[in-house]
Design a protein around this motif. Sequence first.
Motif, PDB file in Angstrom:
ATOM      1  N   LEU A   1      -5.208  -3.152  -4.132  1.00 41.03           N
ATOM      2  CA  LEU A   1      -3.897  -3.454  -4.690  1.00 41.03           C
ATOM      3  C   LEU A   1      -3.973  -4.366  -5.904  1.00 41.03           C
ATOM      4  O   LEU A   1      -3.059  -4.386  -6.735  1.00 41.03           O
TER       5      LEU A   1
ATOM      6  N   ASN B   1      -6.918   5.315   0.132  1.00 41.58           N
ATOM      7  CA  ASN B   1      -6.600   4.727  -1.159  1.00 41.58           C
ATOM      8  C   ASN B   1      -5.283   5.263  -1.714  1.00 41.58           C
ATOM      9  O   ASN B   1      -4.584   6.039  -1.048  1.00 41.58           O
ATOM     10  N   GLN B   2      -4.954   4.871  -2.926  1.00 42.89           N
ATOM     11  CA  GLN B   2      -3.664   5.253  -3.500  1.00 42.89           C
ATOM     12  C   GLN B   2      -3.591   6.729  -3.875  1.00 42.89           C
ATOM     13  O   GLN B   2      -2.540   7.226  -4.263  1.00 42.89           O
TER      14      GLN B   2
ATOM     15  N   TYR C   1      -8.923   3.463   6.125  1.00 41.04           N
ATOM     16  CA  TYR C   1      -8.187   3.043   4.927  1.00 41.04           C
ATOM     17  C   TYR C   1      -8.120   4.227   3.987  1.00 41.04           C
ATOM     18  O   TYR C   1      -9.122   4.882   3.706  1.00 41.04           O
TER      19      TYR C   1
ATOM     20  N   THR D   1      -7.758  -3.748   1.448  1.00 39.20           N
ATOM     21  CA  THR D   1      -6.365  -3.604   1.023  1.00 39.20           C
ATOM     22  C   THR D   1      -6.090  -4.485  -0.192  1.00 39.20           C
ATOM     23  O   THR D   1      -5.519  -4.028  -1.202  1.00 39.20           O
TER      24      THR D   1
ATOM     25  N   LYS E   1      -1.073   6.162   2.782  1.00 38.17           N
ATOM     26  CA  LYS E   1      -1.803   5.209   1.948  1.00 38.17           C
ATOM     27  C   LYS E   1      -1.947   3.896   2.689  1.00 38.17           C
ATOM     28  O   LYS E   1      -1.015   3.449   3.359  1.00 38.17           O
ATOM     29  N   GLY E   2      -3.125   3.273   2.555  1.00 42.75           N
ATOM     30  CA  GLY E   2      -3.365   1.994   3.199  1.00 42.75           C
ATOM     31  C   GLY E   2      -4.050   2.142   4.546  1.00 42.75           C
ATOM     32  O   GLY E   2      -4.617   3.193   4.870  1.00 42.75           O
TER      33      GLY E   2
ATOM     34  N   THR F   1       0.817  -1.221   0.000  1.00 47.27           N
ATOM     35  CA  THR F   1       0.000   0.000   0.000  1.00 47.27           C
ATOM     36  C   THR F   1       0.846   1.264   0.000  1.00 47.27           C
ATOM     37  O   THR F   1       0.579   2.193  -0.757  1.00 47.27           O
TER      38      THR F   1
END
Length: 394
Positions: free
Chosen positions: A313, A217-218, A215, A309, A266-267, A105
């Motif tokens: 990914l 995201n990217q 969480y 996650t 991130k993550g 992540t």
Amino acid sequence: MNNKAVILGCNYYIGLSAIRCLGVHGIHTVAVDYSSEHNYAADSKYCSERLSAPHYKNEKDDFVQFLIDYAKRQSVPPVLIPCHDSYVEVIDQHLEELKEYYLITQTEQGLWTNIMNKEILNEIAKEKGVLIPETVRVEEENFIEKIEENIKYPCIVKPTDSPAFVAIFRRKVFKVQNREELEAAIKKANDAGLEVIVQRIIPGFDDHMYTFDAYLNQESKVTHWVSCQKYRQFPINFGASVYTVQKYVPELYEIGAKFLEDIHYKGFAEIEFKKDAETGKFYLIEINARITTLNNMLNKVGVNFPYITYLELTKQEIGTKAIEHDTNIAFCYAYEDILAIKDYMKTGQLSIPQIIPTLFKKKTYAIWDWNDPKPAISFLKMMNSKMFSRLSKS
């Protein structure tokens, strides 16, 4: 979904919860640990594969090479999920190498390490306008005067490197009542080669501890989140959660989401806060940059962080979700909760009438699961073995 999920750290229930959260969706889970002796998480029916790796600290280079060699044998890159701080540190140190073979992540090397370092985290929090407990560094001029005038006793001596400190002292902090105890605590840390800082204790009992689990995201945007309220910890007052209830606290989102997004995180992350009993303000205590003790309960209330996650990914849709109501579902690590209750009562911090209502809430347990009982059986065997070993030596 051909990508395997490699779970690092399976001798504790955090790894177990990650395996279950992924395995229930049919994902091939790989339990990795340095020893096969106590990794009861690998006994889960949701564990597809178990591997014994070199020690992440004593044989770090061999451990990293082990991970790379394993990934090279796969048809597609595995998803890498650490379940202990020490694994997070190793991944961060070797991020550039590992991300060639694994889906991870975090993309900014050093960010995980920085937020796990309490001194650096304090500086980042100050810069972003987030409250932290008043802190004094040991090397500062007029150190003792600053403690006695600004921090005051009792206070806590806190490590900058928590995993190393916990590994040696089996506790998160030293609580000190006076100058003599302060100097003794600092000497203990120095003798162990560990750096420490001194912080004010934020007023409030253990039920003033809260978590913001999220969480990102990217694009470093919060997509999923849950807030919780702790009730009991072990060791008591400055330990890990053993009884925590999901609790909707919008203010935690306002503080936590902005902070994590601002630092381009991130993550998954869990921010621990303490609510000042006198002012009502929330102070940032620490950040966990990996799946945490509450994972099973977070999944139960509707947010499966390991699965989210994995989905992102592997380029799948994750959507958004927040638990914006009180479910009254609790997390309980029964083994240590019993020890905690005993200590709370012994020190007069809790009474039976205060404890009894918590026993009747709907619970998710750290290890026990009717649909997957073998890890609990393995855990009990392990504890019995340790008990008999201690008795035979006494």
